[in-house]
Scaffold this motif. Structure first.
Motif, PDB file in Angstrom:
ATOM      1  N   ARG A  75      46.635  94.725 131.468  1.00 30.44           N
ATOM      2  CA  ARG A  75      47.465  94.681 132.182  1.00 30.44           C
ATOM      3  C   ARG A  75      48.999  95.723 131.132  1.00 30.44           C
ATOM      4  NH1 ARG A  75      49.372  89.306 132.793  1.00 30.44           N
ATOM      5  NH2 ARG A  75      48.056  89.677 135.195  1.00 30.44           N
TER       6      ARG A  75
ATOM      7  N   THR B 261      52.433  95.667 129.413  1.00 32.87           N
ATOM      8  CA  THR B 261      53.987  96.064 129.509  1.00 32.87           C
ATOM      9  C   THR B 261      54.914  96.257 128.271  1.00 32.87           C
ATOM     10  OG1 THR B 261      53.175  92.913 129.183  1.00 32.87           O
ATOM     11  CG2 THR B 261      55.220  93.280 129.026  1.00 32.87           C
TER      12      THR B 261
ATOM     13  N   SER C 214      56.341  94.573 133.345  1.00 30.59           N
ATOM     14  CA  SER C 214      54.636  95.021 133.816  1.00 30.59           C
ATOM     15  C   SER C 214      53.764  95.525 134.508  1.00 30.59           C
ATOM     16  CB  SER C 214      53.942  93.869 132.634  1.00 30.59           C
ATOM     17  OG  SER C 214      54.156  92.353 133.867  1.00 30.59           O
TER      18      SER C 214
ATOM     19  N   ASP D 125      49.722  96.328 136.865  1.00 39.99           N
ATOM     20  CA  ASP D 125      48.678  95.142 136.357  1.00 39.99           C
ATOM     21  C   ASP D 125      47.951  96.198 137.513  1.00 39.99           C
ATOM     22  OD1 ASP D 125      48.922  93.234 135.795  1.00 39.99           O
ATOM     23  OD2 ASP D 125      49.050  92.402 137.783  1.00 39.99           O
TER      24      ASP D 125
END
Length: 125
Positions: A7, A9, A15, A17
């Motif tokens: 992940r 951010t 964010s 994935d």
């Protein structure tokens, strides 16, 4: 749905994935003093310890990276005194990509020092 292996951010809270290497490179390229950092995490390793790599731009556009690979004794930081336009990205991007892909050898690219929170707080104003 399976837990993401990675992940990312940014400083404004967006964010992603399991981003591709190209996406990570674009996120890095989009950093500026309004959005100065990225945090990469391996959610599948989350337990009582922390596993992340983060990088931030300093006001002079040099960079600082920090990683934690478990508990407090495994918390390190490194500085990249070069701005990206002067070669800093040639150091930082390979570290980000190798860490994200869990490739061996990424630690050798920078002079990591153990984090001492009582003396070093590069993420705060």
């Amino acid at each position: 749905m399976a837990e993401p292996r990675l992940r990312v951010t940014d400083a404004v809270g967006q964010s992603w994935d399991d981003p591709s290497e190209a996406q990570i490179q674009r996120l890095y390229a989009g950093l500026n003093l309004s959005c100065p950092f990225l945090i990469l995490e391996h959610p599948d390793l989350w337990d009582d310890d922390q596993h992340y790599l983060q990088m931030a731009l300093n006001d002079d556009l040099s960079m600082v990276l920090e990683y934690r690979d478990g508990g407090p004794a495994e918390h390190y930081r490194a500085e990249v005194p070069l701005q990206s336009e002067y070669g800093g990205d040639e150091i930082v991007v390979p570290v980000l990509l190798a860490w994200a892909a869990r490739r061996q050898g990424w630690r050798g690219a920078l002079p990591w020092v153990r984090w001492d929170v009582s003396r070093q707080e590069p993420w705060s104003d």
